[in-house]
Each structure stands twice: as C-alpha cells, then as structure tokens.
Write a protein that holds these residues in place. Structure first.
Motif, PDB file in Angstrom:
ATOM      1  N   LYS A  83       1.544   7.498  -6.236  1.00 42.63           N
ATOM      2  CA  LYS A  83       0.658   8.667  -6.294  1.00 42.63           C
ATOM      3  C   LYS A  83       1.464   9.959  -6.133  1.00 42.63           C
ATOM      4  O   LYS A  83       1.205  10.952  -6.800  1.00 42.63           O
ATOM      5  CB  LYS A  83      -0.421   8.604  -5.207  1.00 42.63           C
ATOM      6  CG  LYS A  83      -1.312   7.385  -5.272  1.00 42.63           C
ATOM      7  CD  LYS A  83      -2.303   7.466  -6.374  1.00 42.63           C
ATOM      8  CE  LYS A  83      -3.224   6.250  -6.325  1.00 42.63           C
ATOM      9  NZ  LYS A  83      -3.925   6.074  -7.577  1.00 42.63           N
ATOM     10  N   ASP A 120      -8.688  11.750  -8.434  1.00 43.66           N
ATOM     11  CA  ASP A 120      -8.691  10.637  -9.386  1.00 43.66           C
ATOM     12  C   ASP A 120      -8.466   9.284  -8.723  1.00 43.66           C
ATOM     13  O   ASP A 120      -8.531   8.254  -9.383  1.00 43.66           O
ATOM     14  CB  ASP A 120      -7.610  10.829 -10.463  1.00 43.66           C
ATOM     15  CG  ASP A 120      -7.903  12.008 -11.382  1.00 43.66           C
ATOM     16  OD1 ASP A 120      -9.045  12.516 -11.361  1.00 43.66           O
ATOM     17  OD2 ASP A 120      -6.978  12.414 -12.111  1.00 43.66           O
ATOM     18  N   SER A 121      -8.162   9.279  -7.432  1.00 48.49           N
ATOM     19  CA  SER A 121      -7.763   8.061  -6.724  1.00 48.49           C
ATOM     20  C   SER A 121      -8.882   7.571  -5.808  1.00 48.49           C
ATOM     21  O   SER A 121      -9.643   8.362  -5.264  1.00 48.49           O
ATOM     22  CB  SER A 121      -6.507   8.330  -5.901  1.00 48.49           C
ATOM     23  OG  SER A 121      -5.466   8.744  -6.721  1.00 48.49           O
ATOM     24  N   ASP A 122      -8.897   6.262  -5.621  1.00 49.49           N
ATOM     25  CA  ASP A 122      -9.882   5.672  -4.730  1.00 49.49           C
ATOM     26  C   ASP A 122      -9.196   4.894  -3.610  1.00 49.49           C
ATOM     27  O   ASP A 122      -9.679   3.869  -3.186  1.00 49.49           O
ATOM     28  CB  ASP A 122     -10.821   4.761  -5.518  1.00 49.49           C
ATOM     29  CG  ASP A 122     -12.010   4.316  -4.679  1.00 49.49           C
ATOM     30  OD1 ASP A 122     -12.473   5.118  -3.844  1.00 49.49           O
ATOM     31  OD2 ASP A 122     -12.455   3.161  -4.835  1.00 49.49           O
ATOM     32  N   CYS A 123      -8.063   5.398  -3.157  1.00 48.28           N
ATOM     33  CA  CYS A 123      -7.386   4.707  -2.060  1.00 48.28           C
ATOM     34  C   CYS A 123      -7.886   5.278  -0.727  1.00 48.28           C
ATOM     35  O   CYS A 123      -8.361   6.418  -0.687  1.00 48.28           O
ATOM     36  CB  CYS A 123      -5.869   4.815  -2.193  1.00 48.28           C
ATOM     37  SG  CYS A 123      -5.177   6.393  -1.709  1.00 48.28           S
ATOM     38  N   LEU A 154       1.971   1.912  -3.463  1.00 48.07           N
ATOM     39  CA  LEU A 154       0.885   2.576  -4.188  1.00 48.07           C
ATOM     40  C   LEU A 154       0.895   4.073  -3.889  1.00 48.07           C
ATOM     41  O   LEU A 154       0.799   4.901  -4.800  1.00 48.07           O
ATOM     42  CB  LEU A 154      -0.464   1.972  -3.783  1.00 48.07           C
ATOM     43  CG  LEU A 154      -1.683   2.727  -4.292  1.00 48.07           C
ATOM     44  CD1 LEU A 154      -2.077   2.233  -5.674  1.00 48.07           C
ATOM     45  CD2 LEU A 154      -2.836   2.583  -3.331  1.00 48.07           C
ATOM     46  N   VAL A 170      -4.732  14.465  -8.328  1.00 50.46           N
ATOM     47  CA  VAL A 170      -4.359  13.058  -8.114  1.00 50.46           C
ATOM     48  C   VAL A 170      -5.263  12.446  -7.049  1.00 50.46           C
ATOM     49  O   VAL A 170      -5.754  11.325  -7.217  1.00 50.46           O
ATOM     50  CB  VAL A 170      -2.860  12.927  -7.744  1.00 50.46           C
ATOM     51  CG1 VAL A 170      -2.534  11.513  -7.273  1.00 50.46           C
ATOM     52  CG2 VAL A 170      -1.992  13.295  -8.944  1.00 50.46           C
ATOM     53  N   GLN A 171      -5.508  13.172  -5.975  1.00 50.59           N
ATOM     54  CA  GLN A 171      -6.396  12.640  -4.941  1.00 50.59           C
ATOM     55  C   GLN A 171      -7.815  12.462  -5.468  1.00 50.59           C
ATOM     56  O   GLN A 171      -8.464  11.453  -5.168  1.00 50.59           O
ATOM     57  CB  GLN A 171      -6.389  13.551  -3.709  1.00 50.59           C
ATOM     58  CG  GLN A 171      -5.157  13.354  -2.867  1.00 50.59           C
ATOM     59  CD  GLN A 171      -5.213  14.141  -1.577  1.00 50.59           C
ATOM     60  OE1 GLN A 171      -4.322  14.913  -1.308  1.00 50.59           O
ATOM     61  NE2 GLN A 171      -6.231  13.935  -0.782  1.00 50.59           N
ATOM     62  N   CYS A 182      -6.621   8.780   0.156  1.00 51.10           N
ATOM     63  CA  CYS A 182      -6.823   9.850  -0.819  1.00 51.10           C
ATOM     64  C   CYS A 182      -8.211  10.467  -0.709  1.00 51.10           C
ATOM     65  O   CYS A 182      -8.509  11.426  -1.390  1.00 51.10           O
ATOM     66  CB  CYS A 182      -6.616   9.322  -2.236  1.00 51.10           C
ATOM     67  SG  CYS A 182      -4.981   8.626  -2.537  1.00 51.10           S
ATOM     68  N   ARG A 183      -9.032   9.901   0.134  1.00 54.80           N
ATOM     69  CA  ARG A 183     -10.419  10.386   0.276  1.00 54.80           C
ATOM     70  C   ARG A 183     -10.488  11.572   1.200  1.00 54.80           C
ATOM     71  O   ARG A 183      -9.805  11.723   2.131  1.00 54.80           O
ATOM     72  CB  ARG A 183     -11.309   9.269   0.806  1.00 54.80           C
ATOM     73  CG  ARG A 183     -11.402   8.118  -0.142  1.00 54.80           C
ATOM     74  CD  ARG A 183     -12.369   7.060   0.371  1.00 54.80           C
ATOM     75  NE  ARG A 183     -12.350   5.985  -0.574  1.00 54.80           N
ATOM     76  CZ  ARG A 183     -12.009   4.730  -0.277  1.00 54.80           C
ATOM     77  NH1 ARG A 183     -11.692   4.404   0.936  1.00 54.80           N
ATOM     78  NH2 ARG A 183     -12.000   3.804  -1.208  1.00 54.80           N
ATOM     79  N   GLU A 214       3.221  10.760  -9.261  1.00 53.98           N
ATOM     80  CA  GLU A 214       2.245  11.324 -10.198  1.00 53.98           C
ATOM     81  C   GLU A 214       1.981  12.796  -9.890  1.00 53.98           C
ATOM     82  O   GLU A 214       1.834  13.613 -10.805  1.00 53.98           O
ATOM     83  CB  GLU A 214       0.940  10.520 -10.158  1.00 53.98           C
ATOM     84  CG  GLU A 214      -0.124  11.012 -11.103  1.00 53.98           C
ATOM     85  CD  GLU A 214       0.240  10.893 -12.580  1.00 53.98           C
ATOM     86  OE1 GLU A 214      -0.383  11.612 -13.382  1.00 53.98           O
ATOM     87  OE2 GLU A 214       1.130  10.106 -12.933  1.00 53.98           O
ATOM     88  N   GLU A 224       0.834  -1.204   0.000  1.00 46.62           N
ATOM     89  CA  GLU A 224       0.000   0.000   0.000  1.00 46.62           C
ATOM     90  C   GLU A 224       0.868   1.254   0.000  1.00 46.62           C
ATOM     91  O   GLU A 224       0.522   2.263  -0.611  1.00 46.62           O
ATOM     92  CB  GLU A 224      -0.941  -0.005   1.204  1.00 46.62           C
ATOM     93  CG  GLU A 224      -1.973  -1.111   1.108  1.00 46.62           C
ATOM     94  CD  GLU A 224      -2.410  -1.605   2.479  1.00 46.62           C
ATOM     95  OE1 GLU A 224      -1.544  -1.767   3.363  1.00 46.62           O
ATOM     96  OE2 GLU A 224      -3.613  -1.832   2.643  1.00 46.62           O
TER      97      GLU A 224
END
Length: 113
Positions: free
Chosen positions: A73, A106-109, A69, A103-104, A112-113, A76, A66
């Motif tokens: 990010k 576009d992310s679903d981690c 990952l 980036v946040q 990042c929410r 990116e 994780e």
C-alpha cells in the motif's frame, strides 16, 4: 518485532520505491507529511468493519503477511503521488497526502479504515 522507528523507515523506503518506479523523488515536505500521518499510526490498533478498534497494530504485523500487504500500500502511495508530480520530478507533501487519502479510501484493510 521491529521498533516504531524501523517500521517508519520501512514505510519511507516503500513510498520512495513507489515514486522511483515512476522516475520521481520525494521532497522533504513529502517525508514530513508522511511522518505526521503515519509515525503515530504505527502503534494504533486496526479497526473492524464496524470501525471498532481491534488488535493488532501495524507494528505487531509488520514482519508478517499483513505487513507485506501494508508495504505494498505504501509503494502504491509513492506511485500515485509520483504520477501527479510536477515537471521537476519531485513529490511534495500535498501530493503524498492526496495519494495516501486515495489509497486508504480504496483499501479495505483494518489499518486503512
């Protein structure tokens, strides 16, 4: 487990690597913006899809898959900010913050929410 300072140094390195991949450099204002945004975040729990806090923190997962990952990010963020950099080849705080927002978004981690 890495310390908060070690995780943050890794974040800066990842963003710098992303910017350098586009032949750009981070200005101090970009580092300052990243510090304000992410230094405390390192110790914050992630959130599930209902936006409720959940274990673990970014610090807890940094050395595992994780964390890899998350490092991706951050690279990116550096790439996207560099692509918007001015002719001087520098990434400022405004561009770093804008790239981090995108980036946040576009992310679903969980972090990042």
């Amino acid at each position: 487990m890495p310390t908060q300072d070690e995780v943050f140094a890794s974040i800066i390195s990842a963003v710098e690597a992303g910017a350098k991949s586009e032949d750009k450099e981070l200005e101090q204002s970009a580092r300052d913006a990243l510090t304000e945004r992410y230094f405390g975040w390192i110790l914050e729990k992630g959130k599930n899809k209902d936006l409720e806090p959940m274990e673990p923190t970014p610090q807890d997962v940094w050395d595992g898959p994780e964390g890899a990952l998350l490092r991706g990010k951050f690279e990116e963020i550096g790439r996207r900010a560099a692509q918007e950099a001015g002719a001087d080849g520098k990434v400022d705080g405004e561009r770093a913050t804008g790239a981090a927002d995108r980036v946040q978004d576009d992310s679903d981690c969980p972090w990042c929410r």
